[in-house]
Design a protein around this motif. Sequence first.
Motif, PDB file in Angstrom:
ATOM      1  N   MET A   1     105.706  90.558  41.586  1.00  0.00           N
ATOM      2  CA  MET A   1     106.426  91.484  40.725  1.00  0.00           C
ATOM      3  C   MET A   1     107.585  92.099  41.523  1.00  0.00           C
ATOM      4  O   MET A   1     107.498  92.279  42.720  1.00  0.00           O
ATOM      5  CB  MET A   1     105.488  92.584  40.226  1.00  0.00           C
ATOM      6  CG  MET A   1     104.388  92.088  39.314  1.00  0.00           C
ATOM      7  SD  MET A   1     104.956  91.350  37.779  1.00  0.00           S
ATOM      8  CE  MET A   1     105.434  92.802  36.852  1.00  0.00           C
ATOM      9  N   SER A   2     108.623  92.424  40.811  1.00  0.00           N
ATOM     10  CA  SER A   2     109.786  92.995  41.486  1.00  0.00           C
ATOM     11  C   SER A   2     110.043  94.436  41.045  1.00  0.00           C
ATOM     12  O   SER A   2     110.976  95.069  41.525  1.00  0.00           O
ATOM     13  CB  SER A   2     111.019  92.133  41.219  1.00  0.00           C
ATOM     14  OG  SER A   2     111.208  92.023  39.836  1.00  0.00           O
ATOM     15  N   GLU A   3     109.254  94.931  40.137  1.00  0.00           N
ATOM     16  CA  GLU A   3     109.395  96.334  39.716  1.00  0.00           C
ATOM     17  C   GLU A   3     108.037  96.872  39.277  1.00  0.00           C
ATOM     18  O   GLU A   3     107.108  96.096  39.028  1.00  0.00           O
ATOM     19  CB  GLU A   3     110.419  96.468  38.607  1.00  0.00           C
ATOM     20  CG  GLU A   3     110.144  95.630  37.396  1.00  0.00           C
ATOM     21  CD  GLU A   3     111.298  95.712  36.383  1.00  0.00           C
ATOM     22  OE1 GLU A   3     111.064  96.195  35.276  1.00  0.00           O
ATOM     23  OE2 GLU A   3     112.408  95.288  36.740  1.00  0.00           O
ATOM     24  N   PRO A   4     107.880  98.205  39.202  1.00  0.00           N
ATOM     25  CA  PRO A   4     106.594  98.781  38.836  1.00  0.00           C
ATOM     26  C   PRO A   4     106.097  98.243  37.490  1.00  0.00           C
ATOM     27  O   PRO A   4     106.895  97.963  36.595  1.00  0.00           O
ATOM     28  CB  PRO A   4     106.896 100.285  38.743  1.00  0.00           C
ATOM     29  CG  PRO A   4     108.030 100.485  39.684  1.00  0.00           C
ATOM     30  CD  PRO A   4     108.885  99.253  39.540  1.00  0.00           C
ATOM     31  N   PHE A   5     104.774  98.114  37.382  1.00  0.00           N
ATOM     32  CA  PHE A   5     104.206  97.533  36.167  1.00  0.00           C
ATOM     33  C   PHE A   5     102.849  98.159  35.852  1.00  0.00           C
ATOM     34  O   PHE A   5     102.205  98.772  36.716  1.00  0.00           O
ATOM     35  CB  PHE A   5     104.035  96.019  36.326  1.00  0.00           C
ATOM     36  CG  PHE A   5     103.026  95.626  37.375  1.00  0.00           C
ATOM     37  CD1 PHE A   5     101.706  95.387  37.040  1.00  0.00           C
ATOM     38  CD2 PHE A   5     103.406  95.526  38.709  1.00  0.00           C
ATOM     39  CE1 PHE A   5     100.776  95.052  38.009  1.00  0.00           C
ATOM     40  CE2 PHE A   5     102.482  95.196  39.694  1.00  0.00           C
ATOM     41  CZ  PHE A   5     101.167  94.951  39.346  1.00  0.00           C
ATOM     42  N   VAL A   6     102.447  98.019  34.592  1.00  0.00           N
ATOM     43  CA  VAL A   6     101.088  98.357  34.135  1.00  0.00           C
ATOM     44  C   VAL A   6     100.376  97.038  33.852  1.00  0.00           C
ATOM     45  O   VAL A   6     100.910  96.183  33.133  1.00  0.00           O
ATOM     46  CB  VAL A   6     101.133  99.238  32.870  1.00  0.00           C
ATOM     47  CG1 VAL A   6      99.756  99.351  32.229  1.00  0.00           C
ATOM     48  CG2 VAL A   6     101.672 100.636  33.207  1.00  0.00           C
ATOM     49  N   LEU A   7      99.204  96.855  34.442  1.00  0.00           N
ATOM     50  CA  LEU A   7      98.423  95.630  34.247  1.00  0.00           C
ATOM     51  C   LEU A   7      97.530  95.764  33.017  1.00  0.00           C
ATOM     52  O   LEU A   7      96.840  96.773  32.860  1.00  0.00           O
ATOM     53  CB  LEU A   7      97.539  95.380  35.471  1.00  0.00           C
ATOM     54  CG  LEU A   7      96.648  94.151  35.388  1.00  0.00           C
ATOM     55  CD1 LEU A   7      97.436  92.898  35.730  1.00  0.00           C
ATOM     56  CD2 LEU A   7      95.452  94.280  36.314  1.00  0.00           C
ATOM     57  N   LEU A   8      97.569  94.776  32.160  1.00  0.00           N
ATOM     58  CA  LEU A   8      96.650  94.732  31.014  1.00  0.00           C
ATOM     59  C   LEU A   8      95.687  93.578  31.261  1.00  0.00           C
ATOM     60  O   LEU A   8      96.129  92.441  31.445  1.00  0.00           O
ATOM     61  CB  LEU A   8      97.460  94.516  29.727  1.00  0.00           C
ATOM     62  CG  LEU A   8      96.754  94.793  28.405  1.00  0.00           C
ATOM     63  CD1 LEU A   8      97.789  95.027  27.312  1.00  0.00           C
ATOM     64  CD2 LEU A   8      95.833  93.668  28.006  1.00  0.00           C
TER      65      LEU A   8
END
Length: 100
Positions: A1-8
């Motif tokens: 990933m290259s930016e902040p994320f929320v994992l589902l």
Amino acid sequence: MSEPFVLLTPSYSDCEGRGAVAKPVIRFLNDPANRALIRGVIGTGNLNFGEHFALAGKIVAAKCNVPLLYTFELAGTDEDVARVKQGLDTFWTRQRSTAP
Ligand SMILES: Cc1cc2nc3c(=O)[nH]c(=O)nc-3n(C[C@H](O)[C@H](O)[C@H](O)COP(=O)(O)O)c2cc1C
């Protein structure tokens, strides 16, 4: 990933709750670069699994020290979808306003 994320993530455990986090999710989060960018988790599952409902989401949230933002069953209801969209909008707005 290259930016902040929320994992589902869904859960796939045995009857004892073992193996709930899918192997591709473990591989993905074992990459330090990915792990550094996770900001929250949304867990899905099936309520038939009782205490193990959405267990993978709970495990990942605890291991990565990020909030479990929401859980829903199967593909979610229309209301779940609306709540997740609205909740993520609010979440990212807050994240941006508090980011260093
Ligand atoms: C082998 C197997 C194990 C599962 N284990 C759990 C579980 O521990 N907890 C849970 O909440 N749901 C569990 N589920 C339900 C799935 O998380 C749920 O069906 C989810 O929606 C899967 O998405 P999919 O149908 O697109 O694969 C399990 C499903 C399967 C097939």
